[in-house]
Design a protein around this motif. Structure first.
Motif, PDB file in Angstrom:
ATOM      1  N   PRO A   7       1.204  -1.234   0.223  1.00  0.00           N
ATOM      2  CA  PRO A   7       0.281  -0.362   0.172  1.00  0.00           C
ATOM      3  C   PRO A   7       0.743   1.158   0.004  1.00  0.00           C
ATOM      4  O   PRO A   7       1.728   0.861   0.789  1.00  0.00           O
ATOM      5  N   THR A   8       0.680   2.411  -0.685  1.00  0.00           N
ATOM      6  CA  THR A   8       1.299   4.037  -0.727  1.00  0.00           C
ATOM      7  C   THR A   8       1.060   4.154   0.441  1.00  0.00           C
ATOM      8  O   THR A   8       0.079   4.141   1.056  1.00  0.00           O
ATOM      9  N   PRO A   9       2.089   5.238   1.009  1.00  0.00           N
ATOM     10  CA  PRO A   9       1.898   5.268   2.854  1.00  0.00           C
ATOM     11  C   PRO A   9       1.431   6.424   1.864  1.00  0.00           C
ATOM     12  O   PRO A   9       0.911   7.418   1.362  1.00  0.00           O
ATOM     13  N   VAL A  10       0.417   6.416   3.488  1.00  0.00           N
ATOM     14  CA  VAL A  10      -0.760   7.823   4.045  1.00  0.00           C
ATOM     15  C   VAL A  10      -0.152   9.150   2.949  1.00  0.00           C
ATOM     16  O   VAL A  10       0.974   9.479   4.238  1.00  0.00           O
ATOM     17  N   GLY A  11      -0.883   9.785   2.350  1.00  0.00           N
ATOM     18  CA  GLY A  11      -0.703  10.843   2.223  1.00  0.00           C
ATOM     19  C   GLY A  11       0.576  11.374   0.665  1.00  0.00           C
ATOM     20  O   GLY A  11      -0.062  12.166   1.035  1.00  0.00           O
ATOM     21  N   GLN A  12       0.632   9.987   0.040  1.00  0.00           N
ATOM     22  CA  GLN A  12       1.655  10.792  -0.221  1.00  0.00           C
ATOM     23  C   GLN A  12       1.915  10.740  -1.496  1.00  0.00           C
ATOM     24  O   GLN A  12       0.819   9.384  -1.916  1.00  0.00           O
ATOM     25  N   ALA A  13       2.054  11.442  -2.513  1.00  0.00           N
ATOM     26  CA  ALA A  13       1.648  11.234  -3.979  1.00  0.00           C
ATOM     27  C   ALA A  13       3.046  11.218  -5.175  1.00  0.00           C
ATOM     28  O   ALA A  13       3.643  11.683  -4.298  1.00  0.00           O
ATOM     29  N   SER A  14       2.912  11.436  -6.394  1.00  0.00           N
ATOM     30  CA  SER A  14       4.011  11.175  -6.691  1.00  0.00           C
ATOM     31  C   SER A  14       3.451  12.466  -7.110  1.00  0.00           C
ATOM     32  O   SER A  14       2.786  13.152  -7.602  1.00  0.00           O
TER      33      SER A  14
END
Length: 332
Positions: free
Chosen positions: A42-49
């Motif tokens: 799962p992508t770390p919460v609150g992070q985006a590319s």
């Protein structure tokens, strides 16, 4: 591939060490990838590319730049992914993290729009079979996926991937000539599938004239004909590299290695067996190749790739592995 045995099973959950099922074949003629090479956490919460996908020639690449580039000099970093490929948000965030440290990061699509089959995000919910039928269905699904992975690997061989990398590196030398010049060459980091190609790019290897076979391994026999005398050596193509839990690596892949290499390895990792790692260390030591190897206990294969884990020990190891790789390329 050589006769080095490659296992086919990866851990099922955060805390489990890598394990190989008793009935899983381990022949080098039947190599495959583990779950953590083909699925994202799962992508770390609150992070985006924050970077962008563009084209270098006919190759899609994800590019992430430092916020103050080009006003502040930067270096060029090639990032090679695992099977989840270019469109994985986690892989993109990984590139962004290096960019925030002062690198222009170029992450190529190694698979030409064809990421590993069933690439997905691993669920945090454990799966507990409720009956013999459930267990049979799970086993059948695993067998089917293994077959699909085998077919996918047959489509993405060294002969297909290396030309992609050379196209991208040529484009980098044009598009980001300032960053390549500032670093005195191209730096590279690789994870899982991409890890092996760091070794290949960092080696001096024997090649044939006019594209006759691309390229031969330094350990492979040259063809016996009148053109054999025309074989030439090329590479290395990178200045320094860092590798995290590489897969599909044979002992021969270390042959001809010339550039400084940092390796993040997993303890008792069937996807990068101890005998291959140790043989690689021996080769680098005997041939005066500057290197470091850190073996991380109690973590699953794939742990160094951006992704969320419940286990704090794995989270800490992930941060440490990033610092290890970053420190190495900064020092070289």
């Amino acid at each position: 591939m050589t006769e080095t045995e490659l296992a086919t099973k990866a851990p099922e959950s955060d805390a489990q060490p890598a394990a190989v099922a008793d009935d899983v074949p381990t022949s080098s003629s039947h190599p495959t990838l583990g779950e953590h090479c083909t699925s994202d956490r799962p992508t770390p919460v609150g992070q985006a590319s924050t970077g962008e996908i563009t084209k270098f020639g006919d190759v899609n690449v994800y590019i992430s730049k430092p916020a103050d580039y080009p006003h502040t000099p930067s270096k060029l970093l090639l990032l090679l992914t695992g099977g989840t490929g270019l469109n994985s948000i986690n892989n993109q965030i990984q590139a962004d993290r290096y960019a925030s440290e002062g690198y222009v990061v170029v992450m190529p699509d190694l698979f030409d729009g064809d990421p590993a089959p069933n690439s997905s995000t691993i669920s945090d919910e454990p799966t507990t079979p409720g009956s013999l039928l459930d267990m049979f269905k799970i086993k059948a699904a695993e067998t089917a996926k293994s077959f699909l992975i085998d077919m996918w690997l047959a489509r993405h061989t060294e002969e297909k991937v290396m030309p992609i990398l050379h196209k991208v590196m040529d484009a980098c030398r044009d598009e980001f000539a300032d960053a390549v010049s500032n670093g005195g060459g191209i730096y590279a980091v690789g994870y899982c599938f991409g890890g092996r190609y760091i070794l290949l790019l960092g080696a001096e290897r024997t090649t044939a004239p006019l594209g006759r076979g691309f390229p031969w391994s330094a350990m492979s026999p040259a063809p016996v004909d009148e053109e054999a005398a025309q074989l030439t050596s090329s590479g290395p193509f990178i200045k320094a590299g860092a590798v995290a839990h590489a897969t599909l690596v044979s002992t021969d892949d270390f042959t001809g290695l010339k550039v400084p290499i940092s390796m993040v390895s997993v303890e008792n990792d069937p996807l990068f067996p101890d005998e291959v790692r140790i043989a690689g260390e021996d080769y680098m030591s005997k041939n005066n190749v500057e290197h470091e190897v850190q073996v991380y206990p109690g973590v699953p294969h794939g742990f160094a790739v951006v992704g969320e884990y419940d286990d704090q020990n794995i989270k800490d190891a992930q941060a440490t592995a990033f610092e290890q790789m970053l420190k190495w390329i900064k020092e070289h």
